[in-house]
Design a protein around this motif. Structure first.
Motif, short mmCIF file in Angstrom:
data_model
loop_
_atom_site.label_atom_id
_atom_site.label_comp_id
_atom_site.label_asym_id
_atom_site.label_seq_id
_atom_site.Cartn_x
_atom_site.Cartn_y
_atom_site.Cartn_z
N THR A 1 0.84 -1.20 0.00
CA THR A 1 0.00 0.00 0.00
C THR A 1 0.87 1.25 0.00
OG1 THR A 1 -1.75 -1.19 1.16
CG2 THR A 1 -1.86 1.21 1.20
N TYR A 2 1.96 1.24 0.71
CA TYR A 2 2.90 2.36 0.72
C TYR A 2 3.43 2.61 -0.69
CZ TYR A 2 6.99 5.20 1.80
OH TYR A 2 7.93 6.19 1.83
N LEU A 3 3.80 1.54 -1.38
CA LEU A 3 4.26 1.65 -2.76
C LEU A 3 3.17 2.28 -3.62
CD1 LEU A 3 6.24 0.92 -5.14
CD2 LEU A 3 4.91 -1.21 -5.32
N TRP A 4 1.93 1.80 -3.45
CA TRP A 4 0.84 2.33 -4.25
C TRP A 4 0.63 3.83 -3.99
CZ3 TRP A 4 -1.32 2.35 -8.53
CH2 TRP A 4 -2.46 3.08 -8.74
N LYS A 5 0.72 4.25 -2.74
CA LYS A 5 0.54 5.67 -2.42
C LYS A 5 1.64 6.51 -3.09
CE LYS A 5 -3.17 5.25 -0.02
NZ LYS A 5 -4.44 5.70 -0.58
N GLN A 6 2.85 5.98 -3.18
CA GLN A 6 3.93 6.68 -3.87
C GLN A 6 3.63 6.78 -5.37
OE1 GLN A 6 7.22 4.22 -2.40
NE2 GLN A 6 8.09 6.10 -1.53
N VAL A 7 3.08 5.70 -5.94
CA VAL A 7 2.70 5.71 -7.35
C VAL A 7 1.59 6.74 -7.58
CG1 VAL A 7 1.64 4.35 -9.21
CG2 VAL A 7 3.43 3.33 -7.79
N GLU A 8 0.61 6.79 -6.67
CA GLU A 8 -0.46 7.80 -6.77
C GLU A 8 0.12 9.21 -6.83
OE1 GLU A 8 -3.72 7.95 -3.98
OE2 GLU A 8 -4.03 5.80 -4.13
N ASN A 9 1.05 9.50 -5.94
CA ASN A 9 1.69 10.82 -5.93
C ASN A 9 2.41 11.11 -7.24
OD1 ASN A 9 0.79 11.37 -3.33
ND2 ASN A 9 2.64 10.58 -2.38
N LYS A 10 3.10 10.10 -7.75
CA LYS A 10 3.83 10.27 -9.01
C LYS A 10 2.85 10.51 -10.15
CE LYS A 10 7.68 10.34 -11.22
NZ LYS A 10 8.68 11.36 -10.93
N LEU A 11 1.75 9.77 -10.17
CA LEU A 11 0.73 9.96 -11.21
C LEU A 11 0.16 11.37 -11.17
CD1 LEU A 11 -1.09 6.51 -11.05
CD2 LEU A 11 -0.08 7.52 -13.11
#
Length: 182
Positions: free
Chosen positions: A30-40
């Protein structure tokens, strides 16, 4: 390019894609996904991300409702948008209270309503026993194929296998009990 950039670019440049993030509990999915969300958000400010935590979800209707509300706000706003010509009729019939099923609203939404959207389902293995994996995967397929949006699923495969094994074992016990009682 790092892993976060690769995932963000993959999801930003393509539609009708499904991405699975699998791993054991506590490793940072989930932490990885939140970082991807920020990058998107940095790459494409127009990209809308709907994050759905399936922990304790009882039915696919709860999930649909959460998706629709995340995308379009409350039901009154949605019904006004969806049923512009019927607004007066709906209000008079309902006595001012609009109560429309989430399935109906979801089916009226066109694929254009899902343009530039990513739906992320997290904690699939923590769903309620009342919600089947088959229903979740059907919803993933519907979102990807019919609504043409990207879908991300985050799960722990070993836990899902264990749940499936337990379900299979419980079904066998029930069948044996029914055979014995017959």
């Amino acid at each position: 390019m790092n892993k976060i950039d690769n995932i963000a670019n993959f999801l930003d440049n393509n539609s009708k894609k499904c991405l699975a993030i699998n791993g054991s509990w506590g490793i940072g999915k989930t932490y990885l996904w939140k970082q991807v969300e920020n990058k998107l958000s940095e790459i494409n400010a127009d990209k809308k991300i709907v994050y759905i935590d399936l922990f304790g979800k009882e039915s696919y209707k709860q999930i649909l409702e959460e998706i629709v509300v995340s995308l379009h706000g409350d039901y009154n706003k949605i019904t006004k948008t969806t049923f512009k010509g019927l607004e007066g009729l709906v209000k008079s019939i309902s006595g001012g209270l609009i109560d429309i099923d989430s399935d109906a609203i979801f089916s009226f939404l066109k694929k254009e309503d899902f343009y530039n959207i990513i739906v992320c389902f997290d904690n699939i293995e923590r769903k309620s026993d009342n919600l089947s994996l088959k229903e979740i995967l059907g919803l993933v397929n519907l979102l990807k194929e019919e609504k043409e949006c990207n879908v991300v699923v985050i799960f722990h495969e070993e836990e899902l296998k264990e749940q499936d094994d337990n379900l299979t074992e419980n079904n066998k016990e029930e069948e044996n009990e029914q055979d014995f009682n017959s």
